[in-house]
Design a protein around this motif. Structure first.
Motif, short mmCIF file in Angstrom:
data_model
loop_
_atom_site.label_atom_id
_atom_site.label_comp_id
_atom_site.label_asym_id
_atom_site.label_seq_id
_atom_site.Cartn_x
_atom_site.Cartn_y
_atom_site.Cartn_z
N VAL A 97 0.84 -1.20 0.00
CA VAL A 97 0.00 0.00 0.00
C VAL A 97 0.88 1.25 0.00
N LEU A 98 1.95 1.20 0.78
CA LEU A 98 2.84 2.35 0.87
C LEU A 98 3.52 2.63 -0.46
N LYS A 99 3.90 1.59 -1.17
CA LYS A 99 4.53 1.78 -2.48
C LYS A 99 3.57 2.44 -3.45
N ARG A 100 2.33 1.95 -3.48
CA ARG A 100 1.33 2.55 -4.38
C ARG A 100 1.04 3.99 -3.96
N SER A 101 1.02 4.22 -2.67
CA SER A 101 0.73 5.57 -2.16
C SER A 101 1.81 6.55 -2.58
N LYS A 148 9.82 6.55 6.31
CA LYS A 148 10.02 7.32 5.07
C LYS A 148 11.35 8.06 5.10
N LEU A 149 11.92 8.23 3.94
CA LEU A 149 13.19 8.95 3.82
C LEU A 149 12.97 10.44 4.04
N MET A 156 5.00 11.65 1.75
CA MET A 156 4.58 10.50 2.54
C MET A 156 3.99 10.90 3.89
N HIS A 157 4.29 12.12 4.34
CA HIS A 157 3.64 12.63 5.54
C HIS A 157 2.13 12.63 5.36
N ASP A 275 3.31 12.63 13.50
CA ASP A 275 4.10 12.13 12.37
C ASP A 275 5.29 13.02 12.07
N ALA A 276 5.11 14.33 12.23
CA ALA A 276 6.21 15.27 11.94
C ALA A 276 7.39 15.04 12.86
#
Length: 398
Positions: A97-101, A148-149, A156-157, A275-276
């Protein structure tokens, strides 16, 4: 003049000022408005609260309100039906899911930077995927998002906040449609950053006052961009503009008083900041998840304390990835939550502070009555040079 009345006496033409009781006990998101149609009236009457406050200087009083047809009570929230998976079972799906996102959100921001309209209908499949993963095991996607990088943070945030908003909405008991709106709002909350100068956005150091003033314009800019794109979802627009408002009225862009900040905006403030501060940025490494929660709880006037408390229940007192010290003096990393006992997650023990030597990693379920170990403290990750913590809990998921 303000007047408290039973919710059953609410009529069209009244100005609803506030709902009596906690935000968590009723379903009204935005307050201070005139009840001018049957749909709104039905929503207020069925919100779950017993009493409310009306302002008779801005709307009708009880005695002068026109009679209305009794409305049908709104249906109860529909519970989710998905079967919860283990952390290990959901990690691979969450990674996919993360890759598609990543691709979808990069494209979304690229279109916004070029001044093109945002098509929220194209975002819906992505939100659906995120909701499905969160319902299977929220820890999996939320924890992977944290990896995330630094140079992909802006994009991605948005995915991270989407997942956190859905998970928090579930914890709050919000209905299905509202949880999905919360997810969409999280995904689009920072769209205004697409209009910010990239050199300021990615500056590897402290911003000047002028630069910070520019960055602080992103909520209003994002709100305008969504309006110009034809977005009319009130919750999405609210979060885009108000995710930096604070309970003490010092937030931006509107410096709203606490009573004027909706529940969904209060949720977004917590999810956005968490998240930040746990993410790696060009100018700093992310904080440990448990340390981040502790710091957020200490910031008086910043967050709604009840929403923050529910957020902690969502991700755990010791979120996945947290470094903890055990009673034995061993160090462990949290790998999965125990939803029935937040103080007893599953951990992977891997280091002895007594010998100063690594141990063969061992998985322990602290909720198991046969396990004698327990967590005694959060351990500051910056005190150690463990480069493999993420590998310990993620099992090298690509």
């Amino acid at each position: 003049m303000l007047k408290k009345i039973p919710i059953s006496q609410v009529r069209r033409g009244m100005f609803l000022s506030s709902i009596e009781g906690s935000w968590l006990n009723h379903s009204i998101w935005k307050l201070r408005f005139v009840i001018n149609d049957e749909e709104t009236l039905a929503r207020v009457r069925s919100c779950g609260a017993a009493e409310c406050w009306i302002d008779t200087s801005q709307g009708l009083d009880v005695e002068s309100a026109p009679p209305v047809v009794q409305s049908v009570r709104a249906p109860a929230p529909t519970p989710t039906t998905g079967v919860r998976k283990s952390m290990g079972d959901e990690l691979q799906n969450a990674a996919n899911v993360l890759k598609r996102s990543r691709t979808a959100v990069n494209s979304l921001f690229a279109e916004a930077r070029m001044g093109n309209a945002v098509n929220t209908s194209e975002c819906k499949p992505l939100v659906d995927d995120i909701v499905e993963s969160v319902d299977s095991n929220a820890d999996a996607l939320i924890s992977l998002c944290r990896l995330k990088l630094a140079d992909e943070y802006t994009y991605m945030h948005s995915v991270s906040v989407c997942a956190l908003m859905v998970s928090l909405g579930r914890q709050l008991g919000l209905d299905e449609a509202t949880c999905r709106d919360a997810g969409m709002a999280g995904l689009l909350h920072d769209l205004g950053k697409a209009a910010m100068p990239q050199d300021i956005l990615n500056k590897p150091g402290k911003l000047t006052d002028d630069e910070f003033t520019i960055i602080k314009s992103h909520p209003a800019k994002g709100y305008e961009m969504l309006l110009e794109s034809g977005v009319d979802n009130e919750r999405v627009l609210d979060v885009a503009r108000h995710h930096h408002e604070r309970m003490d009225g010092t937030g931006y862009p509107d410096k709203l008083a606490a009573d004027d900040v909706s529940l969904i905006a209060r949720m977004s403030a917590v999810c956005d900041v968490y998240d930040a501060i746990t993410s790696n940025r060009p100018y700093k490494a992310g904080w440990d998840p448990a340390e981040s929660i502790a710091r957020m709880a200490s910031w008086q006037g910043h967050f709604d304390p009840t929403v923050l408390q529910m957020f902690v229940k969502t991700i755990g007192i010791y979120p996945v990835g947290s470094l903890v010290r055990m009673a034995s003096g061993k160090l462990a990393v949290v790998v999965e939550q125990n939803t029935k006992k937040l103080t007893a997650p599953k951990v992977k023990v891997f280091f002895s502070t007594r010998s100063g030597m690594p141990l063969l990693p061992k998985l322990l379920d602290l909720a198991d009555a046969q396990v004698q170990e327990k967590i005694v403290a959060r351990e500051p990750a910056e005190n150690w040079n463990f480069s493999y913590l993420n590998d310990l809990w993620s099992n090298h998921i690509p």
